[in-house]
Design a protein around this motif. Sequence first.
Motif, PDB file in Angstrom:
ATOM      1  N   GLU A 121      15.991  14.584 -13.288  1.00  0.00           N
ATOM      2  CA  GLU A 121      15.670  13.990 -11.990  1.00  0.00           C
ATOM      3  C   GLU A 121      16.911  13.281 -11.462  1.00  0.00           C
ATOM      4  O   GLU A 121      17.511  12.448 -12.153  1.00  0.00           O
ATOM      5  CB  GLU A 121      14.518  12.995 -12.166  1.00  0.00           C
ATOM      6  CG  GLU A 121      14.159  12.347 -10.851  1.00  0.00           C
ATOM      7  CD  GLU A 121      12.681  12.000 -10.765  1.00  0.00           C
ATOM      8  OE1 GLU A 121      11.868  12.555 -11.515  1.00  0.00           O
ATOM      9  OE2 GLU A 121      12.361  11.166  -9.917  1.00  0.00           O
ATOM     10  N   LYS A 241       7.987   2.598 -16.369  1.00  0.00           N
ATOM     11  CA  LYS A 241       7.772   2.605 -14.929  1.00  0.00           C
ATOM     12  C   LYS A 241       6.269   2.670 -14.736  1.00  0.00           C
ATOM     13  O   LYS A 241       5.639   3.681 -15.062  1.00  0.00           O
ATOM     14  CB  LYS A 241       8.452   3.832 -14.311  1.00  0.00           C
ATOM     15  CG  LYS A 241       8.120   4.079 -12.843  1.00  0.00           C
ATOM     16  CD  LYS A 241       8.941   5.259 -12.295  1.00  0.00           C
ATOM     17  CE  LYS A 241       8.606   5.551 -10.848  1.00  0.00           C
ATOM     18  NZ  LYS A 241       9.432   6.641 -10.290  1.00  0.00           N
ATOM     19  N   ARG A 278       9.998  -2.050 -15.661  1.00  0.00           N
ATOM     20  CA  ARG A 278      10.682  -1.955 -14.372  1.00  0.00           C
ATOM     21  C   ARG A 278       9.906  -2.649 -13.251  1.00  0.00           C
ATOM     22  O   ARG A 278       8.671  -2.619 -13.214  1.00  0.00           O
ATOM     23  CB  ARG A 278      10.909  -0.491 -13.992  1.00  0.00           C
ATOM     24  CG  ARG A 278      11.828   0.204 -14.969  1.00  0.00           C
ATOM     25  CD  ARG A 278      11.964   1.658 -14.648  1.00  0.00           C
ATOM     26  NE  ARG A 278      12.993   1.960 -13.686  1.00  0.00           N
ATOM     27  CZ  ARG A 278      12.853   2.760 -12.638  1.00  0.00           C
ATOM     28  NH1 ARG A 278      11.668   3.297 -12.366  1.00  0.00           N
ATOM     29  NH2 ARG A 278      13.866   3.021 -11.850  1.00  0.00           N
ATOM     30  N   LYS A 313      16.171  -3.102 -10.043  1.00  0.00           N
ATOM     31  CA  LYS A 313      17.281  -2.393  -9.400  1.00  0.00           C
ATOM     32  C   LYS A 313      18.173  -3.397  -8.674  1.00  0.00           C
ATOM     33  O   LYS A 313      17.686  -4.425  -8.201  1.00  0.00           O
ATOM     34  CB  LYS A 313      16.759  -1.353  -8.411  1.00  0.00           C
ATOM     35  CG  LYS A 313      16.087  -0.167  -9.098  1.00  0.00           C
ATOM     36  CD  LYS A 313      15.769   0.941  -8.102  1.00  0.00           C
ATOM     37  CE  LYS A 313      15.039   2.077  -8.829  1.00  0.00           C
ATOM     38  NZ  LYS A 313      14.794   3.246  -7.970  1.00  0.00           N
ATOM     39  N   ASP A 318      16.354   0.699  -2.852  1.00  0.00           N
ATOM     40  CA  ASP A 318      16.492   1.803  -3.796  1.00  0.00           C
ATOM     41  C   ASP A 318      17.898   2.396  -3.831  1.00  0.00           C
ATOM     42  O   ASP A 318      18.124   3.466  -3.251  1.00  0.00           O
ATOM     43  CB  ASP A 318      15.484   2.909  -3.427  1.00  0.00           C
ATOM     44  CG  ASP A 318      15.332   3.919  -4.529  1.00  0.00           C
ATOM     45  OD1 ASP A 318      15.973   3.749  -5.565  1.00  0.00           O
ATOM     46  OD2 ASP A 318      14.564   4.877  -4.347  1.00  0.00           O
ATOM     47  N   GLU A 346      22.646   9.637  -6.574  1.00  0.00           N
ATOM     48  CA  GLU A 346      21.507  10.139  -5.808  1.00  0.00           C
ATOM     49  C   GLU A 346      21.716   9.932  -4.314  1.00  0.00           C
ATOM     50  O   GLU A 346      21.411  10.815  -3.514  1.00  0.00           O
ATOM     51  CB  GLU A 346      20.221   9.428  -6.257  1.00  0.00           C
ATOM     52  CG  GLU A 346      19.022   9.786  -5.375  1.00  0.00           C
ATOM     53  CD  GLU A 346      17.725   9.097  -5.794  1.00  0.00           C
ATOM     54  OE1 GLU A 346      17.717   8.358  -6.792  1.00  0.00           O
ATOM     55  OE2 GLU A 346      16.707   9.332  -5.115  1.00  0.00           O
TER      56      GLU A 346
HETATM   57  C1  BDP Z   1      14.176   6.833  -6.656  1.00  0.00           C
HETATM   58  C2  BDP Z   1      14.313   8.266  -6.998  1.00  0.00           C
HETATM   59  C3  BDP Z   1      13.205   8.780  -7.866  1.00  0.00           C
HETATM   60  C4  BDP Z   1      13.050   7.854  -9.070  1.00  0.00           C
HETATM   61  C5  BDP Z   1      12.802   6.457  -8.583  1.00  0.00           C
HETATM   62  C6  BDP Z   1      12.753   5.472  -9.717  1.00  0.00           C
HETATM   63  O1  BDP Z   1      14.362   9.019  -5.810  1.00  0.00           O
HETATM   64  O2  BDP Z   1      13.528  10.073  -8.248  1.00  0.00           O
HETATM   65  O3  BDP Z   1      12.015   8.275  -9.890  1.00  0.00           O
HETATM   66  O4  BDP Z   1      13.864   6.060  -7.771  1.00  0.00           O
HETATM   67  O5  BDP Z   1      13.741   4.759  -9.896  1.00  0.00           O
HETATM   68  O6  BDP Z   1      15.427   6.425  -6.223  1.00  0.00           O
HETATM   69  O7  BDP Z   1      11.763   5.377 -10.410  1.00  0.00           O
END
Ligand code: BDP
Length: 648
Positions: A121, A241, A278, A313, A318, A346
């Motif tokens: 991913e 998560k 998380r 984060k 994000d 990403e």
């Molecule tokens: C986002 C991503 C996704 C991740 C999510 C995460 O697009 O693919 O699963 O974060 O951190 O930025 O859980």
Amino acid sequence: EDGSHLWLRLPANAHAEISAPRQSPTLNIAVEELQQAWKGAPVRLVIQKDKQLQAEGFRIRHEDNKITLTSPTETGLLYAAYHLLRMQETGQNVVEAQTTENPAYNLRILNHWDNMDRTVERGYAGQSLWNWEELPNTLSDRYKEYARANASIGINGTVLNNVNASPKILSAEYLQKVKALADIFRPYGLRVYLSVNFASPMALDSLSTADPLDKEVIRWWKNKVKEIYRIIPDFGGFLVKANSEGQPGPCDFGRTHAEGANMLADALKPYKGIVMWRAFVYSPSDADRAKQAYLEFEPLDGQFRNNVIVQVKNGPIDFQPREPYSPLFGAMQHTPLMAEFQVTQEYLGHSNHLAYLAPMWKEFFEFVAPASLKAVAGVANIGTDANWCGHTFAQANWYAFGRLAWQPSLSSGNIADEWLKQTFGSQPSDINAQLKKMMLDSHEAVVNYMMPLGLHHIFAWGHHYGPEPWCSIPGARPDWLPSYYHRADKQGIGFDRSSKGSNAVAQYPETLAKQYDNIDTCPEEYLLWFHHVPWSHRMKSGRSLWDELCHHYDNGVRQVRDFQKIWDAAEKYIDAERFHEVQSKLKIQARDAVWWKDACLLYFQEFSGMPIPYEIERPIHELKDLQKVHLPISNYECPTKELLNKNR
Ligand code: BDP
């Protein structure tokens, strides 16, 4: 020269004289590395407690033409060996060396978002390194090389699988595979952790619930943890998560995040395992997405067991090219927190764009005191590509993450310098200076041509690569659409998070909240993050907001053109294979930068109604053509992808 050697292009056959207190898998590695590559005086490895040295800290001393490496642990000595070699390879004076090093964090962890089917991913460097099908019987050489690379920069933990976790990872069959990897990593001081699916007891053993207060569920996890430690005695713990983007979690059963985390923490406690829980949560509610993690987690402060670390984060949304720091840092005084950075790009051009991320992470540390954190994690950019990361310069981000996790006070420039010298050998100093400048400017360049002045999340749906500020999809979650974030209209652009808007500013400490709340004192790099700003608003440069926006996009394009010039001028000094790889990626980046600039300016111009200042480069695309560009939608984040692909 396919880049597979990373920054570890050490000389072979140096035949140095090395002595160690004993034989052991870890010490043998340290001794062999030095024997092969160390070109200086004899080296003695000494295990010794020392008040000034933490477990993985070390000292390097040069006396009477002998070098002594001291650490309380074997892993510390291995780190010392790599440090000594780094000093040699970067031309530092080892004769006068009197170095004492201690890691800023005990946990320096990579998070792999790797799936069991070997897709990754947000991975842009081939497949997952872990060949689950062949494990545990066939062991790729790369496993060891991976562990070695991590040890060389002090990374001491790795979460093997995606946070969107398949329950399968905890099955007896897969735990044997995990064990095989853990056995290879152990001598390198690299511990294994797993992401777990909160509903695993239901998925694996058909329990009727995953309620963290249910006795059966508690027993299930206790037994599972026991099983894990029986085969992997130094297992690190779980990353979770939960109740985020469709993942199961304690809230499904009317419990809090703390109750969920604590149940796992209790199961891990007897083995000294930890839970990294998380805080990446948000829902399509009315509340500004930037506020949601704080709203949900801050009230839980003090409720977590002491072997839980809440993993946040760096920014409140994000991993955008630029975000203010997440206000959760500093708000949970009674809960250990760790920062999650994204090493994989990403939102920064995947493995096509050159974007050196140390300056972005350093920016975070300007606001969040390193000492206030318990640990740091980085979402890995590593895969099966020969050069590991898809772009030679993306290796620098893996490197920089490790170095900053070890010591956040290191400068971006020094880290770039170290990496350049080890990766490309020594260059004439002017070439080296130019390459370093290119690296140091690269993150800001991406911000400029993608999302300057606090803009964020105007990416194309799903793949997060190109621009799609106009994206509108019938029935889609509003907080997954760019217009939710940019809010462009005839009056202006930007998300009003001031006290007159969503009041997200109030989540920051008072002085910052005040500064951000006022359109005149809000730093311009965050302006459109915190304010909806009229197109004609006067910026510090004296230009209108519209003109300033145009200049930022144009600057971004010009910066990439400069990178091309710098790189081409270095051709003589770089091997052909890596030179051409980077050269062609820079061409893609230059084209993409123009794509971003044209897409955003032509689209936002429909609202501003103002001309693009005549001194800047004219658009070369038509907006309607750019609006037809669709890359395939191919990830979990888009549960309705069939519907969407049909709609297009
Ligand atoms: C986002 C991503 C996704 C991740 C999510 C995460 O697009 O693919 O699963 O974060 O951190 O930025 O859980």
